[in-house]
Design an enzyme around this catalytic site. Sequence first.
Site, PDB file in Angstrom:
ATOM      1  N   SER A 242      20.288  36.063  32.011  1.00  0.00           N
ATOM      2  CA  SER A 242      20.751  34.817  32.620  1.00  0.00           C
ATOM      3  C   SER A 242      22.119  34.440  32.061  1.00  0.00           C
ATOM      4  O   SER A 242      22.656  35.127  31.198  1.00  0.00           O
ATOM      5  CB  SER A 242      19.750  33.702  32.347  1.00  0.00           C
ATOM      6  OG  SER A 242      19.772  33.369  30.974  1.00  0.00           O
ATOM      7  N   LYS A 243      22.652  33.345  32.566  1.00  0.00           N
ATOM      8  CA  LYS A 243      24.011  32.920  32.215  1.00  0.00           C
ATOM      9  C   LYS A 243      24.272  32.886  30.709  1.00  0.00           C
ATOM     10  O   LYS A 243      25.354  33.219  30.254  1.00  0.00           O
ATOM     11  CB  LYS A 243      24.297  31.530  32.785  1.00  0.00           C
ATOM     12  CG  LYS A 243      24.487  31.490  34.275  1.00  0.00           C
ATOM     13  CD  LYS A 243      23.424  30.650  34.948  1.00  0.00           C
ATOM     14  CE  LYS A 243      22.138  31.444  35.127  1.00  0.00           C
ATOM     15  NZ  LYS A 243      20.959  30.877  35.612  1.00  0.00           N
ATOM     16  N   ARG A 244      23.250  32.470  29.981  1.00  0.00           N
ATOM     17  CA  ARG A 244      23.507  32.307  28.544  1.00  0.00           C
ATOM     18  C   ARG A 244      23.724  33.642  27.829  1.00  0.00           C
ATOM     19  O   ARG A 244      24.095  33.674  26.663  1.00  0.00           O
ATOM     20  CB  ARG A 244      22.374  31.523  27.895  1.00  0.00           C
ATOM     21  CG  ARG A 244      21.083  32.240  27.843  1.00  0.00           C
ATOM     22  CD  ARG A 244      19.901  31.278  27.666  1.00  0.00           C
ATOM     23  NE  ARG A 244      18.675  31.944  28.018  1.00  0.00           N
ATOM     24  CZ  ARG A 244      18.082  32.839  27.235  1.00  0.00           C
ATOM     25  NH1 ARG A 244      18.583  33.133  26.057  1.00  0.00           N
ATOM     26  NH2 ARG A 244      16.985  33.446  27.632  1.00  0.00           N
TER      27      ARG A 244
END
Length: 471
Positions: A242-244
């Site tokens: 995911s984005k993180r």
Amino acid sequence: MSTNSNVRVRFAPSPTGALHIGGVRTALFNWLFARHQNGKFILRIEDTDQTRSTDESIRIIVDGMKWLGLDWDEGPFRQTERMDTYREHVERLVKAGKAYHCYCTPEELEMRRKKALADGRPPKYDRKCRSLTAPVPGRTPAVRFLSSDEGQTIVRDLIRGAVTFENQQLDDLIIQRSDGFPTYNFAVVVDDVTMKISHVIRGDDHLNNTPRQIQLYQALGYEPPQFAHLPMILGSDKTKLSKRHGATAVTEYIDLGYLPEALINYLARLGWSHGDQEIFSPAELIGSFALGNVGKAPSVFNAEKLLWLNHHYIQQANPDRLAGLVLELLKKDGVVSEGKEPDREWFKGLVKILIERSHTLVEMKNAAVPFIAGEVVLDEKAKAKHLTADVLPLLSELVARLKLVEPFVHAELEKVFNALVAEKGIKLGKLAQPVRVALTGGTVSPGIFEVIEVMGKEKTLQRIEAAIKQI
RNA sequence: GUCCCCAUCGUCUAGCCCGGCCCAGGACACCGCCCUUUCACGGCGAUAACGCGGGUUCAAAUCCCGCUGGGGACGCCA
């Protein structure tokens, strides 16, 4: 290699944001499968969630697919354009007594779900509305599928093998929301049937949905397609990417200066392999791709290997193409303005000397700046270390000799440098580094003779003289 | 909590289906050396893995069982 023109696969993203790396991998495997089998690849936009779907997002998906070279044969279709088809199918199930109206509100359901979880019970729908004989006034119903508690449903997956689910585990899922829109599990089934999809190739996270969908196929009297569930892509901490975890959107990789072929090659080798081969052209990928070589275990996304591949593809790329791409980046940064582009052949020459040490287009762009900009900004540290008083006479002597060089090319320049260095009894580096700093502003660049040749006589002399003044 | 899936170097993976050729091969990263006008590139080399425990077998990374670990799903999201 067998070909089967009846093969029809699809990529079905929901337009709720960026085109994600995981989505691209799914799209890629579908595309490769279709191309390998001589089948059709269909793009379908799953936009039944009105609250989250945006046209902007559809544009991002379409642009991203085009950039990657993943061309589709049909579509993009939008589910919101197919509402009549879904309603018909819902009607059919209701009439057949295989679906029923549910008047429970989302809030009520949420409360019951929480309570069940707190009591340690599975958060399944309690089938409250199953036995209802009359509508509940003042409420618009959703429609639920009437599922069976008996027996089991077996998913025959091309990658996993047979996976058995107890029907008891499945609950009465909603197939049509109270706003009239179909839910995912229902819409996919109807779409995949009506679009004659032969193989559903999708992420592992959908494996649990598959038995429900199979039951819907059966209730509707349709033959289910073949299924293949791809292992997930994980971040470095081994949770769903995911984005993180860093850059996960295709647009980010474009901005970071990646080439589409690098991303394609990298993603293809994530969860799929063909012996020891690491480098694949799209044609080779299409030729070798088979679902049988797709692994079962999830894989961790490794940005460093992608960077290595990008470096590889930059070395392979046509310099003219690179020149165009780097020029665009320079314009975006305002280093080059529209209509004031440098001479294309000269610029291509510049790009050529930058290729070897560039891992991304952005690196190449940054390295090109000192050659394009009117003035060079000297790095303080580099200046302090290499532009010292003791090199002053050396640089003055060099300027005098460079003025006489004709033609101003690598071989001639090398002669001048070598002669000067020999006379003074110093190492080449002692002369090359100060010159490098004077010309590029820093201590890192291509070979000094290449730099000087590309920079040209005028700019070279001007910059060395400017440096002398600054000492 | 329930269900489902998965398990070879730090990472991507080959080998596993059809046991012996594997004291496990390749690639990225890391480390060392060489090349060298800087930084890279390149070349050479090194370190590094079959999660654990039981079986089956003359023989198991490969087959079976259990455990452990990890992931995913349980929405009027997709």
